[in-house]
Design an enzyme around this catalytic site. Sequence first.
Site, PDB file in Angstrom:
ATOM      1  N   VAL A 109       3.994 -18.656  15.583  1.00 58.61           N
ATOM      2  CA  VAL A 109       3.810 -17.391  16.628  1.00 58.61           C
ATOM      3  C   VAL A 109       3.212 -16.685  15.963  1.00 58.61           C
ATOM      4  CG1 VAL A 109       5.359 -16.462  17.610  1.00 58.61           C
ATOM      5  CG2 VAL A 109       5.438 -19.334  18.068  1.00 58.61           C
ATOM      6  N   ALA A 110       3.301 -15.272  15.949  1.00 62.24           N
ATOM      7  CA  ALA A 110       2.866 -14.564  15.440  1.00 62.24           C
ATOM      8  C   ALA A 110       4.155 -13.321  15.966  1.00 62.24           C
ATOM      9  CB  ALA A 110       2.124 -13.437  16.052  1.00 62.24           C
ATOM     10  N   SER A 117       0.391  -9.410  17.814  1.00 64.63           N
ATOM     11  CA  SER A 117      -0.297 -10.253  18.030  1.00 64.63           C
ATOM     12  C   SER A 117      -1.667  -9.720  18.910  1.00 64.63           C
ATOM     13  CB  SER A 117       0.417 -11.220  19.427  1.00 64.63           C
ATOM     14  OG  SER A 117       0.071 -11.898  20.606  1.00 64.63           O
ATOM     15  N   HIS A 146      -1.565  -9.988  22.165  1.00 62.53           N
ATOM     16  CA  HIS A 146      -1.423  -9.848  23.384  1.00 62.53           C
ATOM     17  C   HIS A 146      -0.625  -8.663  22.988  1.00 62.53           C
ATOM     18  CE1 HIS A 146      -3.035 -13.821  25.190  1.00 62.53           C
ATOM     19  NE2 HIS A 146      -2.115 -14.539  23.917  1.00 62.53           N
ATOM     20  N   ASP A 166      -4.891 -15.877  27.969  1.00 60.79           N
ATOM     21  CA  ASP A 166      -5.242 -17.081  28.031  1.00 60.79           C
ATOM     22  C   ASP A 166      -5.804 -17.918  29.484  1.00 60.79           C
ATOM     23  OD1 ASP A 166      -4.466 -16.869  25.321  1.00 60.79           O
ATOM     24  OD2 ASP A 166      -2.684 -16.458  25.541  1.00 60.79           O
ATOM     25  N   GLU A 205      -8.486 -21.969  19.534  1.00 61.74           N
ATOM     26  CA  GLU A 205      -7.865 -22.002  20.791  1.00 61.74           C
ATOM     27  C   GLU A 205      -8.585 -21.345  21.295  1.00 61.74           C
ATOM     28  OE1 GLU A 205      -4.515 -18.722  20.061  1.00 61.74           O
ATOM     29  OE2 GLU A 205      -3.766 -19.648  18.996  1.00 61.74           O
ATOM     30  N   HIS A 224      -7.986 -18.869  24.203  1.00 59.90           N
ATOM     31  CA  HIS A 224      -7.494 -17.219  24.009  1.00 59.90           C
ATOM     32  C   HIS A 224      -9.424 -16.600  23.701  1.00 59.90           C
ATOM     33  CE1 HIS A 224      -4.846 -14.653  22.385  1.00 59.90           C
ATOM     34  NE2 HIS A 224      -6.062 -14.118  21.751  1.00 59.90           N
TER      35      HIS A 224
END
Length: 377
Positions: free
Chosen positions: A184-185, A190, A192, A199, A243, A246
């Site tokens: 996890v960033a 991130s 996001h 996603d 991913e 993403h």
Amino acid sequence: MSKKKISKEKSIRRAKTMTEIVISLVLVGTGAFFIRNSFNHAKTIEPSPYVEENDIQIDDPEATTVPDPNQTIYESLAVDTKDKFRGDLILVNKEHQYFGGDEDLVSITDMNYENEIDCFSAVDSTYTILRNVYEPMTKMVQDFYDKYHNDTLIIYGSYRSSEFQQELYDADVSANGGEESSRVAKAGFSEHETGLAFDFSETENNDYQGTGDFEWINANCYKYGFIVRYTSSKEKITGFQNEPWHFRYVGIPHAFYMDMHDLCLEEYIDLIREHPYERLNDHLEFTDDNGKEYEVYFVKSDDGNEKTTVPVPAGVRYDISGNNVDGFIVTVYKGQKPIVEEEEVTTKAFEDTSEENTENSDGEENDNSEEDYSDEY
């Protein structure tokens, strides 16, 4: 007549002639004296200092150079230096933090309702994305639906606040008993948090891998301005494993170039830096599948000043984006006129969901259940 008288007359004529000769010589001598005196007192006249020594050039109408109509004329535009942290091409990863704020976000669910879109959904109305990303995302999914009549797509990861990203990071550290998370960033790092990424999942198996019908999306997303941000072939560069769910918005010209040349965003940002504005004959130029021509170049930010001067083409459409590192990327849409700002389309208002909503969760495994829609980082 006597000889004596004749001799006397001759003597008088001779004397008169001699007198005339003498007088003539005197006159000639006097004239010569004055002429010589005049030359001795003459001065050389210097050229006036107010007159240019160069010859006057007369333009030849037939020799006039005709301007090249295809030559790009640039003008200077002063932009805020801090805007290098904003734009569709900002690089956000483990080394480059996102300094966000004031994102123009829209609720995906609310926008779908207002535009009568029912070919895909989001977990709930708290799932938001940048306004300018919603339209190309929706068009891509609509085209996918029109082709396969598959309406099982669901947005399970979109914009998230820095606070929520920190919660996800802390939870992953606690669950794995380590000091840092490798999945996890950290908050601020991130994609996001930019609102530029989302996603996919799907409601039948809750597992989007970009296969089957969905392979079409991953293969054609560049046509709508998206890239599959993390692939197995670029893992050493991006720092994240594959991913396929993403997607990141970068704009059609850049998505096309990255897809055609198999570049991840880190590689593309580095490539553009090799084409600075100063090298006018070495800007990055290319043509997409539809025959549209583009020119891309880099302008280093003037970090010592509040403003940075960015050369932009006159009378031609262009975009400016920061790269979130050291400058600006200018994209020229060759042959296209500047876009005139249109009045903003009125959309249904939605409440601010920055704090108390559940937003979207985060985690490495793509176990996309209704209870926990999480993504890689």
